[in-house]
Design a protein around this motif. Structure first.
Motif, PDB file in Angstrom:
ATOM      1  N   ASP A 180      -2.404   4.597   4.939  1.00 30.86           N
ATOM      2  CA  ASP A 180      -3.158   4.117   3.775  1.00 30.86           C
ATOM      3  C   ASP A 180      -3.427   5.283   2.819  1.00 30.86           C
ATOM      4  N   SER A 181      -4.118   4.984   1.737  1.00 31.28           N
ATOM      5  CA  SER A 181      -4.319   5.987   0.680  1.00 31.28           C
ATOM      6  C   SER A 181      -5.637   6.744   0.820  1.00 31.28           C
TER       7      SER A 181
ATOM      8  N   ARG B 232       2.636   2.477  -1.478  1.00 35.46           N
ATOM      9  CA  ARG B 232       2.827   2.383  -0.030  1.00 35.46           C
ATOM     10  C   ARG B 232       3.325   3.731   0.452  1.00 35.46           C
ATOM     11  N   CYS B 233       2.992   4.086   1.674  1.00 34.57           N
ATOM     12  CA  CYS B 233       3.430   5.362   2.234  1.00 34.57           C
ATOM     13  C   CYS B 233       3.854   5.154   3.682  1.00 34.57           C
TER      14      CYS B 233
ATOM     15  N   ALA C 178      11.349   1.444   6.529  1.00 37.44           N
ATOM     16  CA  ALA C 178      10.776   0.987   5.265  1.00 37.44           C
ATOM     17  C   ALA C 178      11.563  -0.191   4.700  1.00 37.44           C
TER      18      ALA C 178
ATOM     19  N   THR D 229       7.152   7.473  -0.168  1.00 37.53           N
ATOM     20  CA  THR D 229       6.163   6.700  -0.905  1.00 37.53           C
ATOM     21  C   THR D 229       6.876   5.719  -1.825  1.00 37.53           C
TER      22      THR D 229
ATOM     23  N   GLU E 245       2.795   3.066   8.765  1.00 35.60           N
ATOM     24  CA  GLU E 245       2.440   3.059   7.348  1.00 35.60           C
ATOM     25  C   GLU E 245       1.036   3.635   7.199  1.00 35.60           C
TER      26      GLU E 245
ATOM     27  N   LYS F 289       5.337  -0.637  -6.219  1.00 37.30           N
ATOM     28  CA  LYS F 289       5.763  -2.021  -6.439  1.00 37.30           C
ATOM     29  C   LYS F 289       6.094  -2.187  -7.913  1.00 37.30           C
TER      30      LYS F 289
END
Length: 256
Positions: A115-116, A152-153, A200, A168, A113, A171
């Protein structure tokens, strides 16, 4: 309280409803294409914000039947444009053929996963340029195309570290999520995207999520089909455009 929100809207840690829109000059409506919504806000509160900003001249796509019924009750119109594919995560297990595809995909690297960070956003953009449609005009406003703290990615990296695929996710409720983008490189081997999705789904399931929406398939409406004249015209136009937009293959992929 109506807890569902339209597709490609998302639950946000912000304390206010953050609406994003573009004007539609011919109709004099505003298309509200996404919005960040606090977890405690229902669609009734969203509707108050929409009405205060746009009056009755706004368009929202990707509404659940519950939201559509509410809007009709407020005097708005609603037409069906497609179907939503939703996976129930409780007790979900991949079938034998899917497990085999995952096994093949995982031979070509691993899944993590991301992060941004700005570096990962650059890597996501680089992957998008390597997709089969990377040289084509990019669709705007139908889904969230960036990467931020409210997303989320999940990525599948090859053995050389290059990203082969990415998914991606936004929520949409405490126990619900929605897939925004599914990206794969032109050189992505068979099984990579299947392994990515299974990873995922399992990760979200372990965290207590109950469902994952794969988004909308336009021009497909199982059951009774289109009812109103506007819906019949819309779905008829989709059939005429099938040479340019293969919505049936998209439906088959999401229906697996």
């Amino acid at each position: 309280m109506i807890n569902s929100i339209p597709l490609s809207w998302y639950r946000s840690r912000k304390l206010f409803i953050d609406l994003r829109s573009i004007p539609l000059p011919l109709s004099k409506f505003d298309w509200v294409y996404t919005g960040g919504v606090p977890f405690g806000s229902g669609f009734e509160e969203i509707y108050e914000e929409l009405s205060s900003r746009f009056g009755d001249r706004f368009l929202v796509r990707g509404c659940s039947p519950e939201i559509a019924a509410f809007l009709k009750g407020q005097g708005s119109g609603a037409i069906a444009t497609g179907s939503e594919a939703v996976i129930g995560l409780k007790g979900w297990k991949p079938g034998a053929s899917l497990r085999e595809l995952c096994r093949r995909g995982l031979r070509h690297g691993g899944i993590t996963e991301a992060d941004s960070s700005s570096d990962n956003l650059k890597r996501l953009d680089a992957l998008r340029s390597r997709t089969p449609y990377g040289s084509k005009p990019f669709l705007k406003y139908l889904f969230r195309t960036g990467l931020d703290d409210d997303m989320r990615c999940f990525v599948h990296s090859g053995n050389d570290g290059r990203w082969l695929g990415a998914v991606t996710v936004s929520k949409t409720a405490h126990a619900s999520a929605h897939v925004e983008m599914m990206l794969r490189s032109r050189a992505t081997p068979v099984g990579v995207m299947e392994a990515l999705f299974v990873h995922a789904i399992r990760a979200l399931g372990r965290e207590g999520y109950g469902e994952l929406s794969l988004g909308e398939v336009p021009f497909v409406l199982p059951g009774e089909g289109a009812k109103s004249l506007k819906e019949r015209l819309l779905f008829g136009s989709g059939y005429l455009l099938r040479f340019a937009y293969d919505y049936k293959s998209l439906f088959r992929f999401k229906d697996k």
